[in-house]
Design a protein around this motif. Structure first.
Motif: not given
Length: 315
Positions: A27-41
Motif C-alpha cells: 500500500p505504500i507503493a499504492g499511495t505514491y502512485l495515487g491509489v486511494p484504496e491504499s491510503h489506509s493500509r
C-alpha cells in the motif's frame, strides 16, 4: 471477470497487471502512485510478506517471457517496457534471494522509515482524508511487528546489520517517540496527528499514541536484543552485497573498481579547486573548511527579503 494475470497479454499489459497486484501487497507503493484504496493500509514486512512479493515478481517474469513471444511484442514500446520490467524485477529478486530483507536496518531506507515517511505524502486536506490517516496510524503496530519478525529471523541466521547502523537508527527512533534530548515525550506521530481537524482530535490522538507505542516497542527491542546481538560485528557490507545494491539502485551492473577510481579522481580534483578558492578568500588557510568558518563570521551578509531576491537574481 477474468484475471489479467491468467491471460496471455503483451508486455505492457503484463506490466499493468503487475502494478495492480503490487499495490494490493504494498500500500505504500499504492499511495505514491495515487491509489486511494491504499491510503489506509501498510505492507506486511514479515518474511512471509516479503516472500509473497517475491513470488509476484517470479510469476510476472514468467508471464513476461510468454508475452514476448506474442505477435506485436517486438514493437519498440513493448520491447522497452519488457526490458525495464525485467531489469527491475530481477534486481529486486536478487536482493530478496540474498535475504537482505532480514537485515534491513538503515538510517535512510528501511521499513520503519517507509512507514513514517508515507504519512507526509498521503492526502490530508479533508475530514475523510484524516479519517484515513487515523486508519493507517492504527496499522503501524502490525507493520512494525512484521518488520521485527524479519529482523529476528535475520539475527537467528547471522544475517544482520552492523553496530553503527543500529546505533544510528536507535538515535532516530528516540527522536521519533519524543525521548530524544529535546523531546517532549509525545513524539512525531502525535505532532503530525495534531495538525488534523478538531472533529477528529481524540481519534487521531489515540491512533497516534498506538503508532508511537509501536515505534517505542521496536526501539526497545533493538536496544535490548538486536544491538547486543550484533555487537562486535563489522560495519562494512562487503563487495558482493555492495554490488548487489549498486545494481538495485542504479539499474546496471557497475564496474566497481572503475567507479571508485573515478570517484576518488573527482574528489581530489574538486578538493584542489576548493583549496585554490580558499586561498583567495583567506590567504594561508590550512583547509577549505577554515575559509568557510571565516566566511561564516567575516563574510558579506545580505539582509532583507527584497535584498536577497535582488542578490540572487544578480548572481
Amino acid at each position: 471477470m477474468s484475471d489479467p494475470m491468467n491471460s496471455t497479454p503483451l508486455p505492457r499489459q503484463v506490466a499493468d497487471a503487475y502494478v495492480d497486484a503490487l499495490v494490493e501487497l504494498d500500500p505504500i507503493a499504492g499511495t505514491y502512485l495515487g491509489v486511494p484504496e491504499s491510503h489506509s493500509r501498510l505492507p506486511d514486512f514479515s518474511p512471509a510478506g516479503q516472500e509473497v512479493l517475491a513470488e509476484l515478481s517470479r510469476t510476472t517474469l514468467r508471464r513476461l517471457a510468454e508475452a514476448e513471444e506474442r505477435p506485436g511484442a517486438d514493437s519498440e514500446a513493448e520491447r522497452r517496457c519488457a526490458r525495464l520490467l525485467r531489469e527491475r524485477l530481477t534486481a529486486e529478486l536478487a536482493v530478496h534471494d540474498a535475504q537482505e530483507g532480514l537485515r534491513a536496518v538503515s538510517n535512510l531506507h528501511s521499513p520503519v522509515h517507509a512507514v513514517r515517511g508515507i504519512f507526509t505524502v498521503m492526502p490530508s486536506e479533508t475530514l475523510a482524508d484524516w479519517t484515513t490517516v487515523a486508519q493507517r496510524l492504527r496499522a503501524v503496530p502490525d507493520a512494525l511487528d512484521g518488520y521485527r519478525e524479519s529482523l529476528e529471523a535475520g539475527l537467528a541466521k547471522g544475517l544482520h546489520a552492523g553496530p553503527r547502523q543500529v546505533s544510528t537508527v536507535l538515535g532516530q527512533l528516540d527522536e521519533w517517540v519524543g525521548d530524544g534530548e529535546d523531546g517532549d515525550g509525545r513524539g512525531w506521530f502525535s505532532a503530525f496527528a495534531a495538525e488534523g481537524p478538531d472533529a477528529l482530535h481524540e481519534v487521531l490522538a489515540s491512533a497516534a499514541d498506538e503508532a508511537t507505542g509501536a515505534v517505542r516497542e521496536l526501539r526497545d527491542w533493538l536496544r535490548e536484543v538486536y544491538e547486543p546481538g550484533v555487537a562486535g560485528s563489522p560495519d562494512t557490507v562487503g563487495r558482493e552485497r555492495y554490488a548487489r545494491w549498486a545494481r538495485y539502485w542504479n539499474g546496471a551492473d557497475l564496474d566497481l573498481d572503475e567507479a571508485y577510481a573515478y570517484g576518488w579522481s573527482e574528489f581530489h580534483r574538486l578538493l584542489g579547486e576548493m583549496r585554490t578558492e580558499a586561498e583567495k578568500i583567506l590567504p594561508g588557510a590550512a583547509t577549505p573548511w577554515e575559509a568557510l568558518r571565516h566566511l561564516d563570521t567575516e563574510g558579506e551578509a545580505v539582509e532583507g527579503v527584497e535584498e536577497v531576491r535582488e542578490w540572487l537574481q544578480g548572481l
